[in-house]
Design a protein around this motif. Sequence first.
Motif, mmCIF file in Angstrom:
data_model
loop_
_atom_site.group_PDB
_atom_site.id
_atom_site.type_symbol
_atom_site.label_atom_id
_atom_site.label_comp_id
_atom_site.label_asym_id
_atom_site.label_seq_id
_atom_site.Cartn_x
_atom_site.Cartn_y
_atom_site.Cartn_z
ATOM 1 N N LYS A 1 2.890 4.825 -4.411
ATOM 2 C CA LYS A 1 3.100 4.753 -2.839
ATOM 3 C C LYS A 1 2.373 6.074 -2.304
ATOM 4 O O LYS A 1 2.080 5.841 -1.424
ATOM 5 C CB LYS A 1 4.288 4.317 -2.397
ATOM 6 C CG LYS A 1 5.408 5.158 -2.606
ATOM 7 C CD LYS A 1 6.878 4.892 -2.298
ATOM 8 C CE LYS A 1 7.920 5.744 -2.566
ATOM 9 N NZ LYS A 1 8.329 6.097 -4.072
ATOM 10 N N THR B 1 -0.607 6.195 0.196
ATOM 11 C CA THR B 1 -0.528 6.381 1.552
ATOM 12 C C THR B 1 -1.012 7.965 2.073
ATOM 13 O O THR B 1 -0.636 8.351 2.983
ATOM 14 C CB THR B 1 0.843 6.340 1.986
ATOM 15 O OG1 THR B 1 1.830 7.150 1.208
ATOM 16 C CG2 THR B 1 1.523 4.775 1.680
ATOM 17 N N LEU C 1 5.854 -1.173 2.300
ATOM 18 C CA LEU C 1 5.432 0.122 2.753
ATOM 19 C C LEU C 1 5.897 0.307 4.391
ATOM 20 O O LEU C 1 6.563 1.348 4.604
ATOM 21 C CB LEU C 1 4.154 0.422 2.775
ATOM 22 C CG LEU C 1 3.392 0.521 1.304
ATOM 23 C CD1 LEU C 1 1.994 0.425 1.404
ATOM 24 C CD2 LEU C 1 3.946 1.526 0.803
ATOM 25 N N LEU D 1 6.821 4.230 5.665
ATOM 26 C CA LEU D 1 5.720 4.906 4.987
ATOM 27 C C LEU D 1 4.215 4.634 5.866
ATOM 28 O O LEU D 1 4.310 3.352 6.735
ATOM 29 C CB LEU D 1 5.189 4.337 3.652
ATOM 30 C CG LEU D 1 6.328 5.204 2.786
ATOM 31 C CD1 LEU D 1 6.344 4.393 1.129
ATOM 32 C CD2 LEU D 1 6.446 6.686 2.709
ATOM 33 N N PRO D 2 3.395 5.537 5.539
ATOM 34 C CA PRO D 2 1.991 5.020 6.302
ATOM 35 C C PRO D 2 1.244 3.735 6.169
ATOM 36 O O PRO D 2 1.497 3.259 4.880
ATOM 37 C CB PRO D 2 1.178 6.193 6.149
ATOM 38 C CG PRO D 2 2.053 7.187 5.787
ATOM 39 C CD PRO D 2 2.944 6.750 5.014
ATOM 40 N N LEU D 3 0.845 2.877 7.251
ATOM 41 C CA LEU D 3 0.543 1.519 6.729
ATOM 42 C C LEU D 3 -1.033 1.689 6.854
ATOM 43 O O LEU D 3 -1.578 2.351 7.181
ATOM 44 C CB LEU D 3 0.942 0.367 7.883
ATOM 45 C CG LEU D 3 2.466 0.421 7.981
ATOM 46 C CD1 LEU D 3 2.980 -0.479 8.961
ATOM 47 C CD2 LEU D 3 3.210 -0.221 6.750
#
Length: 185
Positions: free
Chosen positions: A19, A23, A46, A51-53
């Motif tokens: 991850k 990301t 995510l 977290l950033p998508l």
Amino acid sequence: MEPAIDNMPEVIEELLLYKDFITSKPYAFFGHSLGSRISYALACELHTLGLPLPSKVFASASRAPHCTSNKKYLHDLPHDAFIAKLRDLNGTPKEVLDNAELMELLIPLLRADFKIADTYVAEQHALPTPIHVFHGVEDEILDEHILAWQALTAQPCTYKYFDGGHFFIHQYGEEMINIINQQLT
């Protein structure tokens, strides 16, 4: 020699090991068939983790993951029937299908993938990420299951239809890449 993963939670658990890498820069997801549903499930996880998508999810040749499959299960077919179905799908090269030794190695992996494709149904979660759907008009996926991708994004869902069946991607790959590049710029 590890056992094949045959369920979505375990696939996502494995992918989440990466991850931070995934990301670390702006990114998008593209998935074909089962890969589309994996992309959606990973984006959901995510999102849950904060977290950033992905900037966009591109879903190709797949029913929306929250729709139950309208097809007969393939993963549990007898050996010869399973091989025959792989031939009918026209996505595995004939040279691979005709190589008994290679197929003996691949069958457990293919059955595991088909088990996930046959049985996984996602919870409906509208991502803030736009979704673009590619679909072959001769594919056996119900129209309502294609249009149902809209329920999985808070953004407008866009669609591009191609002549052909489930593996239209082989014929229209360059056009699809151009569309993806255009949508990402």
